[in-house]
Design an enzyme around this catalytic site. Sequence first.
Site, short mmCIF file in Angstrom:
data_model
loop_
_atom_site.label_atom_id
_atom_site.label_comp_id
_atom_site.label_asym_id
_atom_site.label_seq_id
_atom_site.Cartn_x
_atom_site.Cartn_y
_atom_site.Cartn_z
N HIS A 54 0.85 -1.20 0.00
CA HIS A 54 0.00 0.00 0.00
C HIS A 54 0.88 1.24 0.00
O HIS A 54 2.11 1.16 0.10
CB HIS A 54 -0.98 0.00 1.16
CG HIS A 54 -0.37 -0.01 2.53
ND1 HIS A 54 0.37 -1.07 3.01
CD2 HIS A 54 -0.38 0.90 3.53
CE1 HIS A 54 0.77 -0.81 4.25
NE2 HIS A 54 0.34 0.39 4.58
N HIS A 56 1.36 3.94 1.97
CA HIS A 56 1.87 4.68 3.12
C HIS A 56 3.40 4.77 3.09
O HIS A 56 4.07 3.85 2.66
CB HIS A 56 1.39 4.05 4.42
CG HIS A 56 -0.07 4.26 4.66
ND1 HIS A 56 -0.79 3.54 5.58
CD2 HIS A 56 -0.96 5.12 4.09
CE1 HIS A 56 -2.06 3.94 5.58
NE2 HIS A 56 -2.18 4.89 4.69
N ASP A 58 5.84 4.50 5.09
CA ASP A 58 6.72 3.51 5.71
C ASP A 58 6.70 2.16 4.99
O ASP A 58 7.36 1.21 5.43
CB ASP A 58 6.37 3.33 7.20
CG ASP A 58 4.92 2.94 7.43
OD1 ASP A 58 4.06 3.31 6.62
OD2 ASP A 58 4.65 2.26 8.44
N HIS A 59 5.97 2.08 3.89
CA HIS A 59 5.96 0.88 3.06
C HIS A 59 6.43 1.16 1.63
O HIS A 59 6.79 0.22 0.92
CB HIS A 59 4.57 0.26 3.02
CG HIS A 59 4.10 -0.24 4.34
ND1 HIS A 59 4.13 -1.57 4.69
CD2 HIS A 59 3.60 0.42 5.43
CE1 HIS A 59 3.67 -1.71 5.93
NE2 HIS A 59 3.34 -0.52 6.40
N HIS A 110 -7.27 -1.51 5.63
CA HIS A 110 -6.34 -0.49 6.10
C HIS A 110 -6.33 0.68 5.12
O HIS A 110 -6.40 1.85 5.51
CB HIS A 110 -4.96 -1.10 6.25
CG HIS A 110 -3.93 -0.18 6.80
ND1 HIS A 110 -4.03 0.37 8.06
CD2 HIS A 110 -2.77 0.29 6.28
CE1 HIS A 110 -2.98 1.15 8.28
NE2 HIS A 110 -2.21 1.12 7.21
N ASP A 134 -0.26 -4.41 5.93
CA ASP A 134 -1.04 -3.99 7.09
C ASP A 134 -2.46 -4.54 7.06
O ASP A 134 -3.32 -4.07 7.80
CB ASP A 134 -1.07 -2.46 7.18
CG ASP A 134 0.27 -1.88 7.63
OD1 ASP A 134 1.19 -2.67 7.90
OD2 ASP A 134 0.40 -0.65 7.68
N HIS A 173 4.40 -5.07 10.13
CA HIS A 173 4.83 -4.41 11.37
C HIS A 173 5.02 -5.43 12.49
O HIS A 173 4.39 -6.49 12.50
CB HIS A 173 3.79 -3.38 11.84
CG HIS A 173 3.72 -2.16 11.00
ND1 HIS A 173 4.53 -1.06 11.21
CD2 HIS A 173 2.93 -1.86 9.94
CE1 HIS A 173 4.24 -0.13 10.31
NE2 HIS A 173 3.28 -0.60 9.53
#
Length: 283
Positions: A54, A56, A58-59, A110, A134, A173
């Site tokens: 996805h 975001h 941090d990905h 998410h 996520d 995570h």
Amino acid sequence: MKVKVIPVLEDNYMYLVIEEHTREAVAVDVAVPKRLLEIVGRERVSLTTVLTTHHHWDHARGNMELVRLLPGLVVLGADERICALTRRLVHGEELRFGAIHVRCLLTPGHTSGHMSYFLWEDECLDPPAVFSGDALSVAGCGSRLETTAQQMYHSLVETLGTLPPETKVFCGHEHTLGNLEFAQKVEPCNNHVKAKLSWAKKRDEDDVPMVPSTLGEELLYNPFLRVAEEPVRKFTGKVAPAEVLEVLCRERASFERVAEPLQPQAQALLALQWGLLSMPRPK
């Protein structure tokens, strides 16, 4: 198929999947390209593709730098918001990397464009794997941000929950301890939760990754996959699966171990520490 688990940032996991005959490699959720490339070099593999679950930061934040450093690198995902996206994938699409098959599973919840990746090899004794970002984590799931509870239920229970029970679950995570403590609150008499929590505490003391789990294990202790079970329904006070899931998400969000979201300033500091940003040069 060899999977390298790469912990980065505050609690993220990146992954490097290696086809051991051709030495071709596929990365999943690249947040810190420098760290990934160190391992690519050490393993002496050719990185050809990035699979992003996805959009975001941090990905997907590392995609742009990787594309700059590796011309021809292909970045795949299901959301146009993914940084440096080469091609948008659709649900059910299948890819091939040497002997490794990849089935793309759209798993909104998410985010609306969240894609999970189910990998396997023909005539191989090793179990398949799912890279769930996520959507699904060990004993939990990501927060519902962009879709309905019904859509999230379909993603978790009907799409991911029906994969082979031996499937290894590689999530995005490290939230295992908090997830299991919440699961114990939901089902205090569940012995599978108790055993997994004891195991997780020992792993945490040793500072080692808690991935992967297996889908079969998740069905025994993950409340978000157990919405039809009577103790979980009793905890939520609901019966309809999507309503049970909605209450679970709300309760999990307020659970005491949930960390506060990183503020922009903290995100920038974390990115600086991991080499995602550079300090301005003094004038």
